[in-house]
Design an enzyme around this catalytic site. Sequence first.
Site, PDB file in Angstrom:
ATOM      1  N   ASN A  50      46.971  46.918  42.125  1.00  0.00           N
ATOM      2  CA  ASN A  50      45.923  47.408  41.402  1.00  0.00           C
ATOM      3  C   ASN A  50      44.902  47.941  41.997  1.00  0.00           C
ATOM      4  OD1 ASN A  50      43.953  45.371  40.929  1.00  0.00           O
ATOM      5  ND2 ASN A  50      45.699  44.281  40.001  1.00  0.00           N
ATOM      6  N   ASP A  73      49.272  41.535  35.617  1.00  0.00           N
ATOM      7  CA  ASP A  73      49.927  40.667  34.311  1.00  0.00           C
ATOM      8  C   ASP A  73      51.220  40.288  34.437  1.00  0.00           C
ATOM      9  OD1 ASP A  73      47.368  40.750  33.043  1.00  0.00           O
ATOM     10  OD2 ASP A  73      47.507  42.654  32.375  1.00  0.00           O
ATOM     11  N   LYS A  93      65.700  46.498  50.804  1.00  0.00           N
ATOM     12  CA  LYS A  93      64.809  47.814  49.884  1.00  0.00           C
ATOM     13  C   LYS A  93      65.987  48.498  49.135  1.00  0.00           C
ATOM     14  CE  LYS A  93      62.920  52.280  51.440  1.00  0.00           C
ATOM     15  NZ  LYS A  93      62.786  53.268  52.248  1.00  0.00           N
ATOM     16  N   PRO A 123      51.842  34.034  35.452  1.00  0.00           N
ATOM     17  CA  PRO A 123      50.815  32.749  34.702  1.00  0.00           C
ATOM     18  C   PRO A 123      49.602  33.246  34.578  1.00  0.00           C
ATOM     19  CG  PRO A 123      51.493  32.244  37.198  1.00  0.00           C
ATOM     20  CD  PRO A 123      52.443  33.522  36.522  1.00  0.00           C
ATOM     21  N   ASP A 124      48.566  32.917  33.443  1.00  0.00           N
ATOM     22  CA  ASP A 124      47.493  33.074  33.534  1.00  0.00           C
ATOM     23  C   ASP A 124      46.632  32.059  34.308  1.00  0.00           C
ATOM     24  OD1 ASP A 124      44.546  33.684  32.551  1.00  0.00           O
ATOM     25  OD2 ASP A 124      45.310  34.584  30.983  1.00  0.00           O
ATOM     26  N   ILE A 125      45.951  32.520  35.176  1.00  0.00           N
ATOM     27  CA  ILE A 125      45.476  31.440  36.190  1.00  0.00           C
ATOM     28  C   ILE A 125      44.291  30.938  35.499  1.00  0.00           C
ATOM     29  CG2 ILE A 125      44.211  31.229  38.327  1.00  0.00           C
ATOM     30  CD1 ILE A 125      45.960  33.702  39.306  1.00  0.00           C
ATOM     31  N   PHE A 129      36.300  36.983  34.054  1.00  0.00           N
ATOM     32  CA  PHE A 129      35.895  38.463  33.969  1.00  0.00           C
ATOM     33  C   PHE A 129      36.802  39.129  33.263  1.00  0.00           C
ATOM     34  CE2 PHE A 129      32.829  39.892  37.298  1.00  0.00           C
ATOM     35  CZ  PHE A 129      32.227  38.772  37.668  1.00  0.00           C
ATOM     36  N   LYS A 182      37.940  38.096  24.625  1.00  0.00           N
ATOM     37  CA  LYS A 182      38.668  37.530  25.693  1.00  0.00           C
ATOM     38  C   LYS A 182      38.058  36.181  25.971  1.00  0.00           C
ATOM     39  CE  LYS A 182      40.560  40.388  28.446  1.00  0.00           C
ATOM     40  NZ  LYS A 182      40.796  41.731  29.456  1.00  0.00           N
ATOM     41  N   LYS A 206      40.548  33.015  26.289  1.00  0.00           N
ATOM     42  CA  LYS A 206      40.742  32.143  27.712  1.00  0.00           C
ATOM     43  C   LYS A 206      40.047  30.789  27.386  1.00  0.00           C
ATOM     44  CE  LYS A 206      42.025  35.750  30.205  1.00  0.00           C
ATOM     45  NZ  LYS A 206      43.124  36.083  31.112  1.00  0.00           N
TER      46      LYS A 206
HETATM   47  N1  CTP Z   1      43.414  36.371  34.751  1.00  0.00           N
HETATM   48  C1  CTP Z   1      43.947  35.266  35.537  1.00  0.00           C
HETATM   49  N2  CTP Z   1      45.258  35.514  35.556  1.00  0.00           N
HETATM   50  C2  CTP Z   1      45.890  36.372  34.706  1.00  0.00           C
HETATM   51  C3  CTP Z   1      45.330  37.517  34.337  1.00  0.00           C
HETATM   52  C4  CTP Z   1      43.877  37.340  34.244  1.00  0.00           C
HETATM   53  O1  CTP Z   1      43.176  34.393  35.986  1.00  0.00           O
HETATM   54  N3  CTP Z   1      47.079  36.273  34.791  1.00  0.00           N
HETATM   55  C5  CTP Z   1      41.767  36.294  34.784  1.00  0.00           C
HETATM   56  C6  CTP Z   1      41.032  37.255  35.509  1.00  0.00           C
HETATM   57  O2  CTP Z   1      40.644  36.884  36.940  1.00  0.00           O
HETATM   58  C7  CTP Z   1      39.856  37.422  34.608  1.00  0.00           C
HETATM   59  C8  CTP Z   1      40.334  37.336  33.412  1.00  0.00           C
HETATM   60  O3  CTP Z   1      41.232  36.458  33.356  1.00  0.00           O
HETATM   61  O4  CTP Z   1      38.688  36.719  34.961  1.00  0.00           O
HETATM   62  C9  CTP Z   1      40.529  38.207  32.530  1.00  0.00           C
HETATM   63  O5  CTP Z   1      41.248  39.299  33.351  1.00  0.00           O
HETATM   64  P1  CTP Z   1      41.792  40.670  32.590  1.00  0.00           P
HETATM   65  O6  CTP Z   1      42.877  41.380  33.504  1.00  0.00           O
HETATM   66  O7  CTP Z   1      40.592  41.448  32.191  1.00  0.00           O
HETATM   67  O8  CTP Z   1      42.477  40.122  31.153  1.00  0.00           O
HETATM   68  P2  CTP Z   1      43.994  39.700  30.548  1.00  0.00           P
HETATM   69  O9  CTP Z   1      43.984  38.382  30.308  1.00  0.00           O
HETATM   70  O10 CTP Z   1      44.996  40.421  31.708  1.00  0.00           O
HETATM   71  O11 CTP Z   1      44.027  40.523  29.379  1.00  0.00           O
HETATM   72  P3  CTP Z   1      44.279  42.149  29.010  1.00  0.00           P
HETATM   73  O12 CTP Z   1      45.007  42.457  30.189  1.00  0.00           O
HETATM   74  O13 CTP Z   1      45.134  42.090  27.900  1.00  0.00           O
HETATM   75  O14 CTP Z   1      43.056  42.814  28.846  1.00  0.00           O
END
Ligand code: CTP
Length: 404
Positions: A213, A282, A292, A310-312, A332, A346, A350
């Site tokens: 991104n 995500d 390739k 995974p959501d860190i 953030f 959010k 979180k």
């Molecule tokens: N984050 C993370 N790991 C992920 C996704 C997000 O640690 N897999 C953390 C980001 O670093 C940020 C926060 O979660 O601090 C929110 O990230 P954001 O991309 O805005 O939110 P998402 O959880 O991805 O929610 P959405 O895409 O549904 O808005």
Amino acid sequence: MTDLAGKHLVLGLTGGIACYKAAELCRGLVKAGAEVQVVMTMDAARFITPVTMQALSGRPVFDSTWDAREPNHMPHINLSRAADAVLIAPASADFIAKLAQGRADDLLSLLCLARPIARVPLLVAPAMNREMWAHPATQRNMAQLAADGGVLLGVGSGWQACGETGDGRMLEPPELLEDVIAFFAPKPLAGRRVLVTAGPTYEAIDPVRGITNRSSGKMGFAIARAAREAGAEVTLVAGPVALPTPRGTTRIDVGSAREMLAAVQHHADAADVFIATAAVADWRPDAAAEQKIKKDGSGRAPALAFVENPDILATVASSPRAQSGALFCVGFAAESQDLAANAAAKRERKGVPLLVGNIGPATFGHDDNTLLLVDAHGAHELPRAPKLELARELIAEIVRRAFA
Ligand code: CTP
């Protein structure tokens, strides 16, 4: 930026080819708002002229103990009393030896010795050939200087004017400037460890392609710098970005979200604050192709299956240390609309005490931003400002919430 506004510095130059970098350093210090009084040794004046340094600092240069311009004829006393700090850049091996021994046979070493030691710090940026740097005598002198309260700013490594390669180069002017600014900053995070994620992640599709991104990492890097300025020991886990490492921080480069999670988990146990600024992808391709992926002539794109990463932040925020308050977690939110409601939702999802909202397209790649701080009590905006300024404000907000 006027980070050094109101600061009066003596910038001392001693004999070495790195004097050419002192010109740019002087300019940077002046641009940052400092009043700079240049003092040169006779040997420094062989490498760069006092005329150059006078023009850049806007003040006549001093280079002699016997300078009659001072009415009391004591430039060593007057210059050292007027200073908030003395910065020697470049500091030659010979000059460091003099400082270590307390010798005072020229104006610069004399004013270092004569300075009020409790009130006027001495910052030293060594510059010399790698053999001179590694010599036990130099290392002994450096240790003595540190023991006497001197602040050693370290050296760079690489190609040297003599044609050799190794340690001992003077740090680059922007690095020294960053160190001087950090030196003067208050230290509310002294003894604390701060872990920061920054930048995008890169999820491989095959060996040559991937999804990522537009996050530049600038906000996260500014936060790492601000945390270091505030005295913290900072670990910065960075996705693929083209940014210099903030001075004095430990950087770990990662690619994918899973690599970022592993690096974060490795360091989270020792951290007091975790700030997740990374724009983590995500989803990732279910399985990256080993070779390739080629066009098959059908005119159709290959079907890619994605799985969620995974959501860190949520993982760390649900850990026992975070739940007990020993680890203060900050998230953030990069949104495209309805910032206040999305950010508040959010924060709940979180499970973090503080969430910082911003509008993705308004921040990615930009040098300034607007932040919305959302906590259990409501929302509060930090108006548009350079990212480094916002980072410093955010660190102050975190200190207030986590350690007040
Ligand atoms: N984050 C993370 N790991 C992920 C996704 C997000 O640690 N897999 C953390 C980001 O670093 C940020 C926060 O979660 O601090 C929110 O990230 P954001 O991309 O805005 O939110 P998402 O959880 O991805 O929610 P959405 O895409 O549904 O808005």
